[in-house]
Every structure is written in C-alpha cells, then in structure tokens.
Design a protein around this motif. Structure first.
Motif, PDB file in Angstrom:
ATOM      1  N   THR A 101       0.993  -1.373   0.081  1.00 28.78           N
ATOM      2  CA  THR A 101      -0.117   0.149   0.202  1.00 28.78           C
ATOM      3  C   THR A 101       0.691   1.217  -0.147  1.00 28.78           C
ATOM      4  O   THR A 101       1.601   1.484   0.740  1.00 28.78           O
ATOM      5  N   ARG A 102       1.264   1.843  -0.935  1.00 31.80           N
ATOM      6  CA  ARG A 102       1.730   3.225  -1.066  1.00 31.80           C
ATOM      7  C   ARG A 102       0.801   3.734  -0.222  1.00 31.80           C
ATOM      8  O   ARG A 102      -0.205   4.632   0.004  1.00 31.80           O
ATOM      9  N   LYS A 103       1.867   5.316   0.213  1.00 29.15           N
ATOM     10  CA  LYS A 103       1.567   6.321   1.388  1.00 29.15           C
ATOM     11  C   LYS A 103       0.081   6.960   0.748  1.00 29.15           C
ATOM     12  O   LYS A 103      -0.116   7.406  -0.287  1.00 29.15           O
ATOM     13  N   GLY A 104      -0.869   7.094   1.819  1.00 29.62           N
ATOM     14  CA  GLY A 104      -2.011   7.790   1.487  1.00 29.62           C
ATOM     15  C   GLY A 104      -3.020   6.959   0.355  1.00 29.62           C
ATOM     16  O   GLY A 104      -4.009   8.007  -0.335  1.00 29.62           O
ATOM     17  N   LYS A 105      -2.670   5.425   0.024  1.00 29.35           N
ATOM     18  CA  LYS A 105      -3.510   4.890  -0.625  1.00 29.35           C
ATOM     19  C   LYS A 105      -4.366   3.955  -0.389  1.00 29.35           C
ATOM     20  O   LYS A 105      -4.938   2.705  -1.189  1.00 29.35           O
ATOM     21  N   GLY A 106      -3.949   4.112   0.585  1.00 30.06           N
ATOM     22  CA  GLY A 106      -5.111   2.728   1.493  1.00 30.06           C
ATOM     23  C   GLY A 106      -6.886   2.828   1.409  1.00 30.06           C
ATOM     24  O   GLY A 106      -7.152   4.114   0.686  1.00 30.06           O
ATOM     25  N   GLU A 107      -7.573   2.087   2.102  1.00 22.35           N
ATOM     26  CA  GLU A 107      -9.071   2.448   1.975  1.00 22.35           C
ATOM     27  C   GLU A 107      -9.407   3.161   3.089  1.00 22.35           C
ATOM     28  O   GLU A 107      -9.624   2.908   4.717  1.00 22.35           O
ATOM     29  N   PRO A 108     -10.281   4.332   2.806  1.00 22.54           N
ATOM     30  CA  PRO A 108     -10.748   5.011   3.820  1.00 22.54           C
ATOM     31  C   PRO A 108     -12.104   4.601   4.625  1.00 22.54           C
ATOM     32  O   PRO A 108     -13.212   4.132   4.019  1.00 22.54           O
ATOM     33  N   HIS A 109     -12.139   4.955   5.559  1.00 20.51           N
ATOM     34  CA  HIS A 109     -13.962   4.384   6.416  1.00 20.51           C
ATOM     35  C   HIS A 109     -13.424   5.076   7.193  1.00 20.51           C
ATOM     36  O   HIS A 109     -13.106   5.305   9.018  1.00 20.51           O
ATOM     37  N   PRO A 110     -13.918   6.503   7.839  1.00 18.67           N
ATOM     38  CA  PRO A 110     -13.799   7.258   8.545  1.00 18.67           C
ATOM     39  C   PRO A 110     -15.496   7.679   9.307  1.00 18.67           C
ATOM     40  O   PRO A 110     -16.235   6.483   8.689  1.00 18.67           O
ATOM     41  N   THR A 111     -15.960   7.093  10.898  1.00 25.03           N
ATOM     42  CA  THR A 111     -16.464   7.318  11.775  1.00 25.03           C
ATOM     43  C   THR A 111     -16.138   8.451  13.103  1.00 25.03           C
ATOM     44  O   THR A 111     -15.658   9.511  11.899  1.00 25.03           O
ATOM     45  N   ALA A 112     -17.077   8.508  13.543  1.00 22.24           N
ATOM     46  CA  ALA A 112     -17.476  10.409  14.168  1.00 22.24           C
ATOM     47  C   ALA A 112     -16.412  10.133  15.123  1.00 22.24           C
ATOM     48  O   ALA A 112     -16.098  10.712  15.334  1.00 22.24           O
ATOM     49  N   THR A 113     -15.860   8.883  15.422  1.00 20.36           N
ATOM     50  CA  THR A 113     -15.045   9.330  16.595  1.00 20.36           C
ATOM     51  C   THR A 113     -12.595   9.051  15.780  1.00 20.36           C
ATOM     52  O   THR A 113     -11.669   9.836  15.987  1.00 20.36           O
ATOM     53  N   TYR A 114     -13.038   8.645  14.652  1.00 20.11           N
ATOM     54  CA  TYR A 114     -12.018   7.801  14.118  1.00 20.11           C
ATOM     55  C   TYR A 114     -11.917   8.214  12.595  1.00 20.11           C
ATOM     56  O   TYR A 114     -13.013   7.940  12.025  1.00 20.11           O
ATOM     57  N   GLU A 115     -10.536   8.502  12.012  1.00 25.19           N
ATOM     58  CA  GLU A 115     -10.538   8.525  10.488  1.00 25.19           C
ATOM     59  C   GLU A 115      -9.169   7.736   9.562  1.00 25.19           C
ATOM     60  O   GLU A 115      -8.802   7.504  10.223  1.00 25.19           O
TER      61      GLU A 115
ATOM     62  N   PHE B  89      -4.408  -0.922   9.502  1.00 25.73           N
ATOM     63  CA  PHE B  89      -4.489   0.203   9.212  1.00 25.73           C
ATOM     64  C   PHE B  89      -3.840   1.537  10.315  1.00 25.73           C
ATOM     65  O   PHE B  89      -3.509   1.215  11.337  1.00 25.73           O
ATOM     66  N   LYS B  90      -3.952   1.937   9.319  1.00 23.55           N
ATOM     67  CA  LYS B  90      -3.438   3.805  10.471  1.00 23.55           C
ATOM     68  C   LYS B  90      -4.810   4.540  10.744  1.00 23.55           C
ATOM     69  O   LYS B  90      -5.835   5.016   9.592  1.00 23.55           O
TER      70      LYS B  90
END
Length: 203
Positions: A98-112, A128-129
């Motif tokens: 996984t290249r920098k910034g290329k992961g799959e986003p999963h935002p929530t109310a408390t975490y991104e 995951f970051k």
C-alpha cells in the motif's frame, strides 16, 4: 460529489470495489445476533433493505465500501470489530503493498481509518492507520471491543488511551501499547491536530 455505484452494480474496477476481506457476511450476522437485533432493526439503523442484509449475511452479494460504512455506523461499532477474521485458513506466499495515502478510507464519528493492504483476504493481522478525531471519552457511545489482540503505535501527536481495566494513560509520538482487544478501549487526541496512529489487529 462523485456518485457511488450501488451494491448490485459495483465491480472490481469501480472506485467502490467490493469489500470481502474476512467472511464479512458471517461477521455481520454474528454481530447482529450478539446484539439481539432482527434484520428489520438493522435495516432501520443502517438504511439498508432487509433483503439486501439477508443477501450479505448469506454471502449472496459483496457489499461496496459505502454499504460497509453504513454497516459500521448502524451496528454501532468500529472498523476492527467488523474486519476481524471469523475463521482461519492457511495461505502462503502472499504479498501486498500500500503506497502512502493509498489505503481504503473508513471514516467514523471518532476515528478516520485508512485500511492498509486490503487486497489480501483472511489475514492473521489487519493493519490500518487512523487519525483520532475524538477529543473526549464522552464522544463514544460504548467501549470498542472485539476478538483478538491489538498493537498501537503513535505516529504523530499525543493521545489518551482509555481501557476498561486500567487507568487512562497518555501516549505520545513513538510510544506504543499492546493489549487484549476484548477489553473495552478508546482513544482521544490530546494534541491540537488530530493524532495519527498505526493500528494492527491480530487473532
């Protein structure tokens, strides 16, 4: 805003590619039954049709990232609780980058969350970051807990690490913690900017 493909029309080439990393249908059903909810109740909470939920639980369709996000929010859970592997299968010789910034986003109310190395299914670890948005423990409806063990490394900023059986502890850049993920836990940013951490869930 770019429109997302529907559950039925998403394909592997779409930006909303299918999500099927860890026997997702089985995991959704386990969580629903553990909470004592019917398909109708989950449908009201997620905005997903009962028939679609049934198909997901029975592995008849593969949900898109948009649908997965609705499941996370509607089931009142956090990303690791949904993506912890339900069963193990030995597969050797795998690699995923996984290249920098290329992961799959999963935002929530408390975490991104940014899910890393997502193309490998049935992993023994889920990396995951995360950017920690929460600024108060009161922002969490309940403790986050799930099967397995978890490793956390602070990449930037400072956090308060809350755990069910211990007093809260401050962790700053470079600090790490390893803990039993069945124990309730939650993170709160103490820095001005959202703190960033690396999280690894293992079974």
């Amino acid at each position: 805003m770019v429109s997302r493909p529907s559950l039925e029309t998403a394909t592997a080439s779409d930006p909303d590619r299918f999500v099927e990393p860890l026997e997702l249908g089985k995991r959704v059903k386990e969580i629903r039954l553990a909470k004592g909810w019917t398909l109708e109740e989950v449908g009201k909470r997620t905005g997903i049709a009962r028939s679609t939920l049934s198909k997901i639980e029975n592995d008849q369709v593969s949900p898109s990232f948009t649908i997965v996000q609705k499941l996370i929010n509607g089931l009142e859970m956090d990303l690791p609780q949904l993506f912890v592997e339900a069963s193990e299968r030995s597969i050797a010789g795998r690699r995923d980058i996984t290249r920098k910034g290329k992961g799959e986003p999963h935002p929530t109310a408390t975490y991104e969350h940014e899910l890393l190395n997502y193309s490998i299914s049935r992993k023994k670890m889920v990396p995951f970051k995360t950017k920690v948005r929460a600024r108060s423990f009161a922002e969490f409806k309940e403790w986050v807990r799930h099967d397995g063990e978890e490793f956390l490394l602070v990449l930037e900023g400072k956090i308060n690490f809350f755990s069910e059986l211990y007093e809260p502890i401050e962790l700053k850049e470079g600090d790490s913690v390893y803990y039993d993920a069945t124990m309730g836990h939650a993170l709160v940013s103490l820095s001005v900017e959202d703190a960033e951490i690396l999280w690894v869930v293992a079974r």
